[in-house]
Every structure is written in structure tokens, then in C-alpha cells.
Design a protein around this motif. Structure first.
Motif, mmCIF file in Angstrom:
data_model
loop_
_atom_site.group_PDB
_atom_site.id
_atom_site.type_symbol
_atom_site.label_atom_id
_atom_site.label_comp_id
_atom_site.label_asym_id
_atom_site.label_seq_id
_atom_site.Cartn_x
_atom_site.Cartn_y
_atom_site.Cartn_z
ATOM 1 N N VAL A 180 100.791 15.087 54.599
ATOM 2 C CA VAL A 180 99.615 15.357 54.703
ATOM 3 C C VAL A 180 98.765 14.028 55.167
ATOM 4 C CG1 VAL A 180 97.359 15.979 53.520
ATOM 5 C CG2 VAL A 180 99.497 17.129 53.119
ATOM 6 N N ARG A 181 99.061 12.793 54.360
ATOM 7 C CA ARG A 181 98.338 11.533 55.048
ATOM 8 C C ARG A 181 98.673 11.308 56.383
ATOM 9 N NH1 ARG A 181 98.265 7.434 50.508
ATOM 10 N NH2 ARG A 181 100.534 7.669 50.793
ATOM 11 N N ALA A 182 99.966 11.420 56.820
ATOM 12 C CA ALA A 182 100.525 11.230 57.992
ATOM 13 C C ALA A 182 100.098 12.118 59.137
ATOM 14 C CB ALA A 182 102.083 11.246 58.094
ATOM 15 N N GLN A 183 99.152 13.305 58.874
ATOM 16 C CA GLN A 183 98.773 13.995 59.854
ATOM 17 C C GLN A 183 97.169 13.763 60.075
ATOM 18 O OE1 GLN A 183 100.834 15.868 61.343
ATOM 19 N NE2 GLN A 183 102.482 14.726 59.770
ATOM 20 N N LEU A 184 96.736 12.830 59.280
ATOM 21 C CA LEU A 184 95.241 12.682 59.519
ATOM 22 C C LEU A 184 94.789 11.427 60.223
ATOM 23 C CD1 LEU A 184 94.311 13.465 55.779
ATOM 24 C CD2 LEU A 184 94.522 14.690 57.393
ATOM 25 N N ARG A 185 93.620 11.343 60.690
ATOM 26 C CA ARG A 185 93.058 10.117 61.145
ATOM 27 C C ARG A 185 92.672 9.125 60.304
ATOM 28 N NH1 ARG A 185 87.882 13.080 63.852
ATOM 29 N NH2 ARG A 185 87.825 13.659 61.558
ATOM 30 N N GLU A 186 92.449 7.976 60.842
ATOM 31 C CA GLU A 186 92.364 6.869 59.731
ATOM 32 C C GLU A 186 91.057 6.904 58.982
ATOM 33 O OE1 GLU A 186 91.943 1.900 59.954
ATOM 34 O OE2 GLU A 186 92.386 3.034 61.783
ATOM 35 N N GLU A 187 90.014 7.728 59.526
ATOM 36 C CA GLU A 187 88.714 7.652 58.942
ATOM 37 C C GLU A 187 88.744 9.029 58.058
ATOM 38 O OE1 GLU A 187 88.258 9.298 63.018
ATOM 39 O OE2 GLU A 187 89.164 7.623 62.047
ATOM 40 N N ASP A 188 89.672 9.901 58.011
ATOM 41 C CA ASP A 188 89.748 11.188 57.146
ATOM 42 C C ASP A 188 90.265 10.400 56.117
ATOM 43 O OD1 ASP A 188 88.976 12.282 59.359
ATOM 44 O OD2 ASP A 188 90.882 12.944 59.991
ATOM 45 N N LEU A 189 90.039 11.274 54.822
ATOM 46 C CA LEU A 189 90.336 11.120 53.512
ATOM 47 C C LEU A 189 91.162 12.444 52.789
ATOM 48 C CD1 LEU A 189 90.028 9.433 50.884
ATOM 49 C CD2 LEU A 189 88.054 10.775 50.463
ATOM 50 N N VAL A 190 92.309 12.011 52.062
ATOM 51 C CA VAL A 190 92.997 13.185 51.188
ATOM 52 C C VAL A 190 93.117 12.255 50.140
ATOM 53 C CG1 VAL A 190 95.215 12.063 51.998
ATOM 54 C CG2 VAL A 190 95.163 14.346 51.051
ATOM 55 N N ALA A 191 92.855 13.492 48.955
ATOM 56 C CA ALA A 191 92.709 13.364 47.556
ATOM 57 C C ALA A 191 93.655 14.246 46.716
ATOM 58 C CB ALA A 191 91.396 13.032 47.019
ATOM 59 N N ARG A 192 94.284 13.939 45.654
ATOM 60 C CA ARG A 192 94.781 14.738 44.629
ATOM 61 C C ARG A 192 93.917 15.209 43.768
ATOM 62 N NH1 ARG A 192 99.695 13.600 40.396
ATOM 63 N NH2 ARG A 192 99.799 16.150 39.830
ATOM 64 N N LEU A 193 93.479 16.519 43.470
ATOM 65 C CA LEU A 193 92.491 16.952 42.740
ATOM 66 C C LEU A 193 92.948 17.180 41.189
ATOM 67 C CD1 LEU A 193 90.387 19.335 44.796
ATOM 68 C CD2 LEU A 193 90.040 16.667 44.449
ATOM 69 N N GLY A 194 94.385 17.444 41.379
ATOM 70 C CA GLY A 194 95.127 17.641 40.044
ATOM 71 C C GLY A 194 95.906 18.772 40.178
ATOM 72 N N GLU A 200 91.182 23.441 62.009
ATOM 73 C CA GLU A 200 92.389 24.482 62.103
ATOM 74 C C GLU A 200 93.556 23.751 62.598
ATOM 75 O OE1 GLU A 200 90.884 27.747 64.006
ATOM 76 O OE2 GLU A 200 89.430 28.275 62.555
ATOM 77 N N ARG A 201 93.339 22.952 63.984
ATOM 78 C CA ARG A 201 94.389 22.241 64.315
ATOM 79 C C ARG A 201 95.030 21.349 63.551
ATOM 80 N NH1 ARG A 201 94.544 17.427 66.467
ATOM 81 N NH2 ARG A 201 92.335 17.413 66.566
ATOM 82 N N ILE A 202 94.476 20.565 62.743
ATOM 83 C CA ILE A 202 94.853 19.425 61.621
ATOM 84 C C ILE A 202 95.622 20.442 60.444
ATOM 85 C CG2 ILE A 202 94.318 17.804 59.947
ATOM 86 C CD1 ILE A 202 92.071 16.996 61.700
ATOM 87 N N ALA A 203 95.195 21.516 60.048
ATOM 88 C CA ALA A 203 95.630 22.269 59.029
ATOM 89 C C ALA A 203 96.985 22.729 59.567
ATOM 90 C CB ALA A 203 94.726 23.500 58.618
ATOM 91 N N ASP A 204 97.097 23.304 60.939
ATOM 92 C CA ASP A 204 98.242 23.464 61.372
ATOM 93 C C ASP A 204 99.404 22.490 61.372
ATOM 94 O OD1 ASP A 204 97.378 26.287 61.779
ATOM 95 O OD2 ASP A 204 96.445 26.024 63.888
ATOM 96 N N LYS A 205 99.027 21.499 61.829
ATOM 97 C CA LYS A 205 100.170 20.443 61.927
ATOM 98 C C LYS A 205 100.508 20.174 60.192
ATOM 99 C CE LYS A 205 98.954 16.693 63.983
ATOM 100 N NZ LYS A 205 97.944 15.209 64.517
ATOM 101 N N ILE A 206 99.481 20.209 59.352
ATOM 102 C CA ILE A 206 100.159 19.916 58.002
ATOM 103 C C ILE A 206 101.050 20.899 57.620
ATOM 104 C CG2 ILE A 206 99.278 19.957 55.587
ATOM 105 C CD1 ILE A 206 96.718 18.693 56.484
ATOM 106 N N ILE A 207 100.775 22.131 57.892
ATOM 107 C CA ILE A 207 101.515 23.439 57.762
ATOM 108 C C ILE A 207 103.133 23.227 58.241
ATOM 109 C CG2 ILE A 207 102.128 25.614 57.853
ATOM 110 C CD1 ILE A 207 99.028 26.074 57.365
#
Length: 422
Positions: free
Chosen positions: A312-326, A344-351
């Protein structure tokens, strides 16, 4: 051994003692030489100047008598002036050099002899001055000074002595203050560094080397103490940063935790409101995590979570943030968001990144999928809670649609799905 000796610094007592001795010698020597020279020069210049003034006065007075060759008038005029001035002997000669008038101070007693001796010592030679009438030399005057008025010159000399003494005292004071500065300067530097360390916690500053051994050793000991304090401060800051990172990040995946994500989301929404921008929140959930965890164990579940976080982190921009909620839930913050289609485009890349099997401990590989819900500020909420709830609801809707599609298709593995909150 010689190198060691060359680095030995003088002691404080030797420096002060030598400094005082130098100041005393320099002061006495300067005062003695200056007073002697100025006294002699002052007496000589003053006496010579005064004798020239007397010669000019006699010159003007006897000029007419010389023109008319009147010895009586010349003698009278010469005696009138010379008797009231410090003159021992005065002569007036005509154009041929013959004596026209002569006056000599009477020699009376020891005092007169002393005054004459003083005059001979101070004055180099008698004063000779020509008598000029209408541009033509018509005679000359020869004067020998008397020592009576030199008492006033001696007084002037005493004033010069006082002045020289004052100058010598100033020079001695200057040298003493300079010597004192060599002591107080390092101490002042030490106090400045100590103040900075105490008030500003500036443990990186150091006391400069001093020329005096005791002060240099004191500065070195203080610098060693600062080294220890700086090391302790660095260690403490490192521990604080580690604790702060552990408090705001997930220990398994290294991702920020829920508290960090919500704080970042709050600031992003505040900035978006000021700049009239859009922000997207993506809520992610693994479709097969419980099944993998039950069938292959907790180590396999941890491997899946780490792999999901990395992809997931590899599909995001540098300024974006991914966190584990639990558990197996993740959240993504996209800011700024130019249009909803970008989320939606980023979500498709993650999938799509989940289509590659995940290597578990050992030789087992599993294939997992994600359900993603999307909520956009300000369309689906204006607060962090509203956006997270909207994205969570969209994610569950996507998960229900995914399960329905699996049942219809009869597939064994769930299909990932993206749902944007309406």
C-alpha cells in the motif's frame, strides 16, 4: 619530552608577578627618561626663546642711535632694556664691527655665580642678531643670557615632569589592565558558556583555550563535563524520539497508528478549509485475514499485514499517509486531492498490487484481497470522525458487494472491491 615541556603553560602566580615587575620597570624607565629629556629641552628652548625676544627688543630700541652713531643714546637704551631682563652681557657694534655700546650685569655674590653657571650649561652660545635699517645691515647685537630667569623654566620643567608622570602612570595602568584581561577573559568565556548551558541547555558550546595553565585546566575540565552532558542529552533525546515513535506508530508494520492518523487528518482538514481544497480518506480491510490467521497461524497473519502495509505504501505519493488502525484495518489520507477520480485510481492500484501472492514463513504462499471505502472532504463529511465513518461504511458496502459477487460466481477466493461513499 621536549614537546611536553614546550606545552607547559605558565602558572597564574608567575604570570601576575612577572606582569607587575614589567609594569613597574616600564613605568619607572619611561618616567625617568621622559622627565630628564623634557626637563632639559624645556629649559633650553624657553631660555633661548626668551633671549631672542630680548635681542629683538634691543634691536628696535638702539636702531636710531646706531644710524646716527650716538654712543650715549645707544648705551642708555641698551642699559634700559638689559637691566630689566635676564641678560648677563650685552654689546652693540656698528657697521665696521666696532663697539658702540656695552652693558654688563654686576657680579654680586654666590647667587649670581650660580645663575651664570646655569646659563652656561643651559644656553649653548651667545645670541648674535644684525641691526637692519631700510634693508641694509648697519650693525649687530651680541647678548649673553643670565640664569636668573631660569627658575621659571625649572617650574615649567616641573610641570613637564608631572605630565610625564601622568603618562607613565597611564601606560602602567594600560599594561596592568591588559594583564588583567588575560585572566578575566577566560573566566568571562567560561561564565558565558556556563550560562548558555544552564539557561538554554546549549551543551554543544565549548570554552576556548586559555594562555594561563590554571584557567586552561579549568576550561578543559568544564568542557569534559559539557561532553558528558551533551552525550547524556543526545541519549535522552534519542530515547524520547524512540518512545514518541513507539507511541505514534504500529510496532509490527512501522506505520502510524490511529492517534497519529487522526491528528494528521485534523490538520489536513483545517488546511483544506483555509485553501478550499479537497481531501480523501480511504478505509482498507483485508478480506481473508481471519481465514489466513486461523489456517496458518499468527506468524502468517503478521506476514500478511507487513506485506499489505509495504504494498500500500508503495502506491502512494510522498505527501500521502497510510496508517494501521488496528487488526487488519488500514486508512489512507490523500491530500491534496484534485479530483475524486484520483482517489479511485489509487485504490485500483492498491487492489492490483494484491494480485501477487504473499510469501508466508516457510514455502507457503497465499493470495489475499482488500475491500476499500472512499470518503471525500467536504462531500462526505467535514470532521475526522465523519470522514472515517463514511469511509468505513463505504468499505463494508464494498465488502458486501464482493461477497455477493463471490457467491454468484461460485469462486473460492473473494474479489477485492472499491466503493465510494455516496
Amino acid at each position: 619530552m621536549s614537546l611536553f615541556k614546550s606545552r607547559i603553560r605558565p602558572t597564574l602566580g608567575s604570570v601576575i608577578g612577572r606582569g607587575h615587575l614589567i609594569v613597574a620597570l616600564v613605568g619607572v624607565a619611561m618616567a625617568s627618561v621622559s622627565l630628564t629629556l623634557l626637563g632639559v629641552l624645556a629649559l633650553r628652548v624657553y631660555a633661548d626663546h626668551n633671549l631672542h625676544l630680548i635681542a629683538r627688543s634691543i634691536n628696535y630700541t638702539v636702531e636710531a642711535a646706531v644710524v646716527f652713531d650716538d654712543k650715549a643714546a645707544a648705551t642708555e637704551a641698551l642699559a634700559l632694556i638689559a637691566s630689566t631682563e635676564e641678560v648677563a652681557d650685552a654689546q652693540v657694534m656698528d657697521e665696521q664691527g666696532e663697539l658702540l655700546a656695552h652693558w654688563q650685569r654686576p657680579e654680586t655674590g654666590l647667587l649670581s655665580d650660580i645663575e651664570m653657571q646655569i646659563a652656561r650649561v643651559i644656553l649653548e652660545k651667545p645670541i648674535s642678531m644684525p641691526i637692519v635699517h631700510q634693508g641694509q645691515e648697519i650693525g649687530s647685537i651680541l647678548l649673553v643670557g643670565h640664569g636668573g630667569s631660569l627658575m621659571s623654566f625649572l617650574l615649567s620643567g616641573l610641570m613637564g615632569i608631572v605630565l610625564c608622570t601622568a603618562i607613565s602612570a597611564w601606560v602602567a595602568l594600560y599594561l596592568a589592565r591588559r594583564q588583567l584581561g588575560g585572566i578575566t577573559g577566560p573566566l568571562r568565556s567560561l561564565a558565558t558558556v556556563a550560562h548558555a548551558a544552564r539557561i538554554e541547555r546549549a551543551f554543544d558550546q565549548r570554552v576556548p583555550p586559555a594562555d594561563i595553565a590554571e584557567l586552561d585546566n579549568l576550561g578543559n575540565d568544564f568542557n569534559a563535563l559539557l561532553d558528558e552532558l551533551e552525550s547524556w542529552q543526545t541519549h535522552l533525546q534519542s530515547e524520547n524520539e524512540t518512545l514518541a515513535h513507539q507511541a505514534s506508530h504500529d510496532s509490527l508494520t512501522g506505520l502510524p497508528n490511529r492517534a497519529f492518523f487522526e491528528g494528521r487528518l485534523m490538520r489536513a482538514l483545517r488546511n483544506a478549509g483555509k485553501l478550499d481544497e479537497r481531501v480523501a480518506v480511504l478505509f482498507l480491510d483485508s478480506d481473508r485475514f481471519k481465514e489466513i490467521n486461523d489456517n496458518f497461524g499468527h506468524a502468517a497473519g503478521d506476514a500478511v499485514l507487513v506485506a499489505v502495509a509495504t504494498r500500500v505504501r508503495a502506491q502512494l505519493r510522498e505527501e500521502d499517509l497510510v496508517a494501521r488502525l488496528g487488526g487488519d484495518e488500514f486508512a489512507i489520507l490523500l491530500t491534496p486531492l484534485h479530483k475524486a477520480e484520483d482517489a479511485e485510481r489509487i485504490a485500483d492500484k492498491i487492489i492490483a498490487s494484491m494480485e501477487i501472492p504473499i510469501q508466508l514463513p516457510g514455502s507457503t504462499q497465499v493470495l489475499t484481497s482488500l475491500s476499500i471505502g472512499i470518503a471525500v472532504y467536504p462531500d462526505h463529511g467535514v470532521t475526522p470522525g465523519e470522514l472515517l465513518d463514511a469511509a468505513d461504511a463505504a468499505m463494508y458496502q464494498a465488502k458486501r458487494l464482493s461477497r455477493g459477487a463471490q457467491q454468484t460466481a461460485g469462486a473460492e477466493l473473494p474479489v477485492a472491491h472499491v466503493q465510494t461513499r455516496n
